[in-house]
Design a protein around this motif. Structure first.
Motif, short mmCIF file in Angstrom:
data_model
loop_
_atom_site.label_atom_id
_atom_site.label_comp_id
_atom_site.label_asym_id
_atom_site.label_seq_id
_atom_site.Cartn_x
_atom_site.Cartn_y
_atom_site.Cartn_z
N ALA A 165 -12.00 -5.66 -4.01
CA ALA A 165 -11.61 -5.66 -2.74
C ALA A 165 -11.46 -7.50 -2.20
O ALA A 165 -13.06 -8.12 -2.39
CB ALA A 165 -12.28 -4.89 -1.46
N THR A 211 -7.37 3.12 1.41
CA THR A 211 -8.28 2.13 0.90
C THR A 211 -8.04 2.38 -0.87
O THR A 211 -7.83 3.65 -1.09
CB THR A 211 -9.39 1.20 1.53
OG1 THR A 211 -10.34 2.51 0.92
CG2 THR A 211 -8.93 1.17 2.46
N PHE A 212 -7.93 1.50 -1.69
CA PHE A 212 -8.12 2.12 -3.04
C PHE A 212 -9.09 2.24 -4.39
O PHE A 212 -8.66 2.06 -5.13
CB PHE A 212 -6.86 1.31 -4.17
CG PHE A 212 -5.34 2.11 -3.04
CD1 PHE A 212 -4.38 3.00 -3.28
CD2 PHE A 212 -4.90 0.30 -1.60
CE1 PHE A 212 -3.73 3.11 -2.49
CE2 PHE A 212 -3.59 1.19 -1.28
CZ PHE A 212 -3.17 2.47 -1.32
N GLU A 213 -9.92 2.11 -3.29
CA GLU A 213 -11.66 2.03 -4.63
C GLU A 213 -11.88 3.08 -5.60
O GLU A 213 -11.92 3.36 -6.16
CB GLU A 213 -12.87 1.81 -4.04
CG GLU A 213 -13.92 2.13 -5.25
CD GLU A 213 -15.02 0.79 -3.59
OE1 GLU A 213 -15.76 0.51 -4.64
OE2 GLU A 213 -15.26 0.59 -2.74
N ASP A 268 0.71 -1.29 0.27
CA ASP A 268 0.04 0.02 -0.12
C ASP A 268 0.80 1.11 0.71
O ASP A 268 0.90 2.39 -0.41
CB ASP A 268 -0.86 -0.25 1.41
CG ASP A 268 -0.29 -0.30 2.75
OD1 ASP A 268 -0.50 0.39 3.70
OD2 ASP A 268 0.79 -0.95 2.98
N GLU A 282 -7.51 -5.25 -4.46
CA GLU A 282 -6.65 -4.88 -3.38
C GLU A 282 -7.58 -6.23 -2.18
O GLU A 282 -8.08 -6.52 -1.30
CB GLU A 282 -7.89 -2.98 -2.79
CG GLU A 282 -6.84 -3.53 -1.11
CD GLU A 282 -7.85 -1.22 -1.46
OE1 GLU A 282 -6.53 -0.74 -0.14
OE2 GLU A 282 -8.57 -0.86 -2.05
N TYR A 320 -12.48 -2.60 -10.32
CA TYR A 320 -11.37 -3.00 -8.56
C TYR A 320 -12.23 -3.60 -8.16
O TYR A 320 -13.54 -4.09 -7.91
CB TYR A 320 -12.05 -1.26 -8.32
CG TYR A 320 -11.69 -1.37 -6.86
CD1 TYR A 320 -10.31 -1.61 -5.81
CD2 TYR A 320 -12.87 -1.64 -5.47
CE1 TYR A 320 -10.40 -1.33 -4.78
CE2 TYR A 320 -12.79 -2.12 -4.16
CZ TYR A 320 -11.16 -2.11 -3.89
OH TYR A 320 -11.25 -2.03 -2.31
N ASN A 339 -2.25 -4.48 1.04
CA ASN A 339 -2.93 -3.39 2.22
C ASN A 339 -3.14 -4.07 3.33
O ASN A 339 -3.89 -4.32 3.78
CB ASN A 339 -4.38 -2.71 1.56
CG ASN A 339 -4.22 -1.56 2.85
OD1 ASN A 339 -3.52 -0.68 3.11
ND2 ASN A 339 -4.84 -0.63 2.03
N ASN A 340 -2.34 -3.27 4.12
CA ASN A 340 -1.76 -4.01 5.76
C ASN A 340 -1.95 -3.29 6.16
O ASN A 340 -1.17 -2.96 7.57
CB ASN A 340 -0.09 -4.99 5.78
CG ASN A 340 0.83 -4.32 5.90
OD1 ASN A 340 1.06 -3.14 5.49
ND2 ASN A 340 1.86 -5.14 4.66
N ASP A 341 -1.96 -1.53 5.92
CA ASP A 341 -1.97 -0.29 6.59
C ASP A 341 -0.55 0.32 6.78
O ASP A 341 -0.84 -0.19 7.91
CB ASP A 341 -3.53 0.18 7.58
CG ASP A 341 -3.23 1.54 7.46
OD1 ASP A 341 -3.73 2.27 7.00
OD2 ASP A 341 -4.31 0.95 8.56
N HIS A 391 -10.86 -10.67 0.10
CA HIS A 391 -9.80 -10.84 2.29
C HIS A 391 -9.15 -12.25 2.10
O HIS A 391 -9.07 -12.63 3.51
CB HIS A 391 -10.85 -10.85 2.68
CG HIS A 391 -11.89 -9.06 2.82
ND1 HIS A 391 -12.34 -8.66 1.68
CD2 HIS A 391 -11.08 -8.12 3.86
CE1 HIS A 391 -12.75 -8.03 1.83
NE2 HIS A 391 -12.20 -7.14 3.13
N PHE A 434 -6.59 -7.72 2.01
CA PHE A 434 -6.58 -6.71 2.83
C PHE A 434 -6.13 -7.62 3.80
O PHE A 434 -6.68 -8.48 3.92
CB PHE A 434 -8.12 -6.31 3.55
CG PHE A 434 -8.47 -5.23 3.29
CD1 PHE A 434 -8.42 -3.63 2.83
CD2 PHE A 434 -9.53 -5.07 1.78
CE1 PHE A 434 -8.78 -2.33 2.84
CE2 PHE A 434 -9.83 -4.39 0.81
CZ PHE A 434 -9.58 -2.61 1.59
#
Length: 576
Positions: free
Chosen positions: A525, A511-513, A455, A546, A523, A481-483, A527, A548
């Protein structure tokens, strides 16, 4: 001759000289002072591919990607002032990754320098020692010497960029107003220069005989292959591997883990980073003779193993006399490209299979644990394994520095599947990654391009997607994306709780949406691994997936894997 005619002849001489020297691609950022050259390049659409990117920082990396893909110089053109400074990160990467770029910075005339004129900085030698060569061009005039000077210096620039080790060069070109030209492609036609011949580096006969003796006398021989330079002859290297019959520790960026000839698979070791974390195994496989091709590998544990082994013979084959040896353990240096000369060596290997068998057994143990990893973990490592499974053969995978390249090194097992692994590992930075991947893809539109990135690296280069508004692009981005900065969770800083998150974890909660929507990227998302594989099947031209993940869980799962491998290695060593 009018000023306009003089300027026209000047810029067309420069552009024609570059074309004659083999330049095929130009990346232009808009600006006023570079107008004459921009017009001249744009008018040569039959001979040049012209790309546009308004952000010079991204443009530099876009050009870097094209040059990495083609192995030939790519021209970068910008206006005067800080535009030139924004090329700096890409130029640094090009130097250390040995990628040929011809950077052209338009400039104000000499009388406007250092007197407060707008968009005017000191551009002469602005890139210092980060370019192989730099030249200040004369102001366009009618002097009889000017056009021959221009013609021969652009040829020289291309030749220097391509000579081993390849790298960037810089031409600073000042213009006075007015800046408009006549669109006359016959202007500045080459009058004298015909062609340059840049030869690959082959070692001397004495070096080849010495290498043959080294192989013949080795008791425990090991090959290490890092990222290889453009134009490396893989066929010659495979022939050499077959002849020596030594274990070969291959970094993922060497592209010797994929598309492997079947008869070479037994020699390839891909899990060396995990197994070299084991103290007893490192002692068991202590090496006396080591030959390394390419750049220094990513693995810290491999370099520690080499340093601790203190091999009596450590040969580095490199195309630069400033050969890469950060641990200062090399005993021999061979100045050469990886080429067909390797296949011509008369090799008599003493390898009887015992030393190779140790590495093969450890590889088998570690591979079993790595392949079982997705059955009990859903962390980034499992997601990377799922991504590698889902990527179709015939694809390219660009990998960001930091955790992504390390996860690829861990989870990419040796295979005959045709996947190329690419990265910016010259300076090991996380800037410009998206732009470089887009540039590489632009030069290879026949192969799907995937990008594995974190990210923070994506945030660094989100302007890269501006390029998709000016030319057709294709890229499948998988962002973990692990922030924050996941790599720091594995470093000593993570054990110090004070200020860790604010200085190293650096969460952004972004986040990237919306970024995907801004540039019309498909896009998704996801998990878990199943969702990732499903998203990758959509196969849109421009896609952002993305994933997460959680930094704490990632670290714990990785360490559990390494512990499992260590326990299995211990049991095996104790049983023998």
């Amino acid at each position: 001759m009018s000023n306009r005619e003089t300027l026209t002849n000047y810029v067309y001489t420069l552009v024609n000289g570059l074309i004659q020297a083999g330049v095929q691609d130009v990346v232009v950022s808009p600006g006023s002072r570079s107008t004459p050259l921009a017009y001249a390049f744009a008018s040569k659409s039959q001979e040049l591919s012209l790309y546009r990117q308004v952000d010079e920082r991204s443009a530099g990396f876009f050009a870097l990607g094209i040059a990495k893909a083609k192995g030939r110089p790519v021209v970068l053109l910008c206006t005067s002032g800080t535009a030139a400074a924004n090329y700096f990160p890409a130029i640094v990467e090009a130097k250390y990754a040995r990628v040929p770029l011809i950077v052209i910075t338009a400039d104000r005339p000499h009388e406007l320098r250092e007197v407060g004129a707008p968009q005017t900085i000191n551009q002469v030698h602005i890139y210092g020692e980060n370019v192989k060569w730099s030249a200040e061009f004369p102001i366009p005039d009618d002097a009889s010497q000017t056009l021959p000077y221009i013609e021969h210096h652009v040829v020289r620039a291309a030749a220097i960029a391509m000579a081993s080790p390849m790298g960037p060069v810089h031409l600073n070109v000042p213009f006075r107003e007015p800046l408009l030209i006549n669109f006359n492609e016959e202007a500045g036609a080459s009058k004298r220069y015909v062609q340059s011949f840049i030869s690959p580096l082959a070692p001397s006969l004495a070096a080849m005989r010495q290498l043959e003796k080294i192989v013949a006398s080795a008791e425990r021989g090991l090959l290490v292959v890092g990222e290889l330079s453009n134009g490396s002859d893989m066929a010659g290297l495979w022939t050499f591997i077959r002849a020596v019959k030594w274990p070969v520790l291959v970094e993922s960026l060497s592209n010797l883990r994929t598309n492997i000839p079947k008869d070479c698979i037994p020699y390839i070791v891909s899990t060396y980073d995990a197994i070299l974390k084991h103290d007893a195994f490192r002692y068991t496989v202590k090496v006396d003779t080591l030959i390394r091709f390419g750049a220094q590998p990513v693995s810290k544990f491999l370099m520690q193993f080499i340093a601790a082994s203190e091999p009596s013979v450590y040969v580095v084959v490199d195309e630069d006399p400033m050969f890469r040896d950060s641990i200062s353990k090399a005993t021999h240096f061979i100045h050469a490209n990886v080429g067909q000369w390797l296949a011509s060596l008369q090799i008599e290997s003493r390898e009887q299979g015992d030393y190779l068998a140790l590495w093969q057994q450890a590889e088998t143990i570690a591979t079993a644990r790595v392949e079982a990893y997705p059955s009990w973990s859903t962390d980034e490592g499992a997601q990377v394994a799922a991504m590698l499974e889902a990527i179709p053969a015939g694809s390219d995978l660009f990998v960001s520095s930091s955790m992504p390249v390390r996860d690829i090194d861990t989870f990419l097992m040796k295979t005959d599947k045709d996947i190329r692994i690419l990265a910016n590992r010259g300076a090991n930075g996380i800037d410009g990654v998206v732009s470089t991947a887009l540039g590489y893809s632009a030069a290879n539109p026949q192969r799907p391009m995937y990008l594995l990135i974190g990210d923070l690296a994506l945030l660094h280069d989100s302007n890269a997607f501006i390029a998709t508004r000016y030319q057709k692009c294709q890229l499948h981005v998988i962002v973990m994306n692990n922030d924050g900065g996941g790599i720091f969770s594995y470093l000593p800083q993570a054990k110090v709780t004070e200020h860790y998150e604010e200085l190293f974890g650096t969460p952004t909660a972004i986040t990237f949406e919306q970024l995907a929507g801004l540039y019309e990227l498909e896009y998704s998302a996801v998990h878990d691994c199943t969702q990732l594989k499903e998203a990758m099947k959509r196969n849109k031209q421009l896609q952002l997936i993305e994933v997460f993940t959680n930094r704490v869980e990632n670290t714990a799962a990785h360490r559990k894997l390494w512990q499992q491998i260590a326990e299995d290695l211990t049991a095996w060593l104790q049983s023998n």
